[in-house]
Motif scaffolding. Structure first.
Motif, PDB file in Angstrom:
ATOM      1  N   GLU A 220      -5.548   6.725  -9.065  1.00 51.76           N
ATOM      2  CA  GLU A 220      -4.892   7.236  -7.884  1.00 51.76           C
ATOM      3  C   GLU A 220      -3.674   8.149  -8.060  1.00 51.76           C
ATOM      4  OE1 GLU A 220      -5.863   7.406  -4.689  1.00 51.76           O
ATOM      5  OE2 GLU A 220      -7.831   7.008  -5.608  1.00 51.76           O
ATOM      6  N   GLU A 221      -2.685   7.528  -9.034  1.00 47.41           N
ATOM      7  CA  GLU A 221      -1.485   7.894  -9.352  1.00 47.41           C
ATOM      8  C   GLU A 221      -1.707   9.418  -9.956  1.00 47.41           C
ATOM      9  OE1 GLU A 221       2.372   8.369  -8.619  1.00 47.41           O
ATOM     10  OE2 GLU A 221       0.966   6.756  -7.762  1.00 47.41           O
TER      11      GLU A 221
ATOM     12  N   PHE B 299      -2.125  15.560  -9.679  1.00 49.58           N
ATOM     13  CA  PHE B 299      -2.842  16.681  -9.975  1.00 49.58           C
ATOM     14  C   PHE B 299      -2.922  17.536  -8.788  1.00 49.58           C
ATOM     15  CE2 PHE B 299      -6.962  18.816 -10.423  1.00 49.58           C
ATOM     16  CZ  PHE B 299      -6.878  19.204 -11.670  1.00 49.58           C
ATOM     17  N   LEU B 300      -2.837  16.856  -7.534  1.00 51.96           N
ATOM     18  CA  LEU B 300      -2.876  17.399  -6.385  1.00 51.96           C
ATOM     19  C   LEU B 300      -1.427  18.396  -6.104  1.00 51.96           C
ATOM     20  CD1 LEU B 300      -4.929  15.256  -3.870  1.00 51.96           C
ATOM     21  CD2 LEU B 300      -5.310  17.396  -4.640  1.00 51.96           C
ATOM     22  N   ARG B 301      -0.497  18.100  -6.731  1.00 49.13           N
ATOM     23  CA  ARG B 301       0.844  18.582  -6.538  1.00 49.13           C
ATOM     24  C   ARG B 301       0.656  20.249  -7.169  1.00 49.13           C
ATOM     25  NH1 ARG B 301       5.291  15.376  -9.835  1.00 49.13           N
ATOM     26  NH2 ARG B 301       4.324  13.910  -8.539  1.00 49.13           N
TER      27      ARG B 301
ATOM     28  N   GLU C 214      -8.884  17.986  -6.073  1.00 51.39           N
ATOM     29  CA  GLU C 214      -8.818  17.068  -7.088  1.00 51.39           C
ATOM     30  C   GLU C 214      -9.907  17.301  -8.167  1.00 51.39           C
ATOM     31  OE1 GLU C 214      -9.499  14.288  -4.027  1.00 51.39           O
ATOM     32  OE2 GLU C 214     -11.054  13.287  -5.072  1.00 51.39           O
ATOM     33  N   ASN C 215     -10.691  18.349  -7.846  1.00 46.20           N
ATOM     34  CA  ASN C 215     -11.781  18.520  -8.885  1.00 46.20           C
ATOM     35  C   ASN C 215     -11.152  19.423 -10.114  1.00 46.20           C
ATOM     36  OD1 ASN C 215     -13.708  17.494  -7.226  1.00 46.20           O
ATOM     37  ND2 ASN C 215     -13.930  19.491  -6.225  1.00 46.20           N
TER      38      ASN C 215
ATOM     39  N   ASP D  45       4.191  15.821 -16.199  1.00 44.56           N
ATOM     40  CA  ASP D  45       4.266  14.709 -15.464  1.00 44.56           C
ATOM     41  C   ASP D  45       3.288  13.392 -15.719  1.00 44.56           C
ATOM     42  OD1 ASP D  45       5.695  16.534 -13.952  1.00 44.56           O
ATOM     43  OD2 ASP D  45       4.732  16.528 -12.129  1.00 44.56           O
ATOM     44  N   VAL D  46       2.162  13.811 -16.320  1.00 38.64           N
ATOM     45  CA  VAL D  46       1.317  12.578 -16.542  1.00 38.64           C
ATOM     46  C   VAL D  46       1.929  11.582 -17.806  1.00 38.64           C
ATOM     47  CG1 VAL D  46      -0.691  13.153 -15.103  1.00 38.64           C
ATOM     48  CG2 VAL D  46      -0.551  13.722 -17.586  1.00 38.64           C
TER      49      VAL D  46
END
Ligand SMILES: Cc1cc2nc3c(=O)[nH]c(=O)nc-3n(C[C@H](O)[C@H](O)[C@H](O)COP(=O)(O)O)c2cc1C
Length: 137
Positions: free
Chosen positions: A100-101, A106-108, A113-114, A131-132
């Motif tokens: 989820e996190e 990713f969506l930022r 989300e693909n 970021d990750v």
């Protein structure tokens, strides 16, 4: 000696067995010997990897990786001289999965989300990985 950053993506070869912890050990051993650092994100299908280090060292490692049958459809996104490393901490940091996190991060940077690396620009990808990578600290 020039500092180089190389970014590529690829897909897991479904017909080859893959032991990720074992792969990571080899990455760490080889990369630290050559002062190469970076990050590897694996979502179960796609690999996204950044290698940073001396031009000759990064090039040698990439050629080995590109010949590895454990992945296919290897696409070089960029290779260029840089002034500074973005990922100086890990000889190879591993970030796995799309929890989820990670999805939120990713969506930022991406419209959905693909993971579709063909629609991914390299700067957004580097931001996402940076970021990750905070989760790996
Ligand atoms: C997705 C992926 C990423 C890899 N990343 C690295 C890496 O960063 N460094 C490395 O030395 N080998 C990496 N490898 C492994 C190389 O392809 C190769 O198996 C290894 O460098 C051989 O090392 P050895 O001769 O010490 O056994 C990677 C392989 C795959 C499939």
């Amino acid at each position: 000696m020039n500092l180089t950053r190389l970014v590529y993506y690829s897909q897991r070869n479904p017909s080859m067995s893959l032991n990720v912890p074992e792969l990571l050990e080899v990455c760490k051993r080889n990369n630290s010997r050559m002062n190469v650092t970076g990050i590897l994100h694996f979502n179960g299908n796609y690999f996204l990897q950044v290698l940073e280090g001396g031009r000759a060292e990064v090039s040698a490692i990439y050629h080995r990786i590109a010949a590895d049958p454990r992945h296919i459809n290897i696409i070089l996104m960029s290779a260029s001289d840089v002034r500074e490393r973005i990922f100086p901490t890990w000889s190879m940091g591993l970030h796995e999965g799309m929890g989820e996190e990670t999805k939120k991060i990713f969506l930022r940077y991406f419209p959905s989300e693909n993971v579709n690396p063909e629609a991914i620009n390299v700067d957004s990808l580097l931001d996402f990985l940076q970021d990750v990578s905070a989760e790996l600290a």
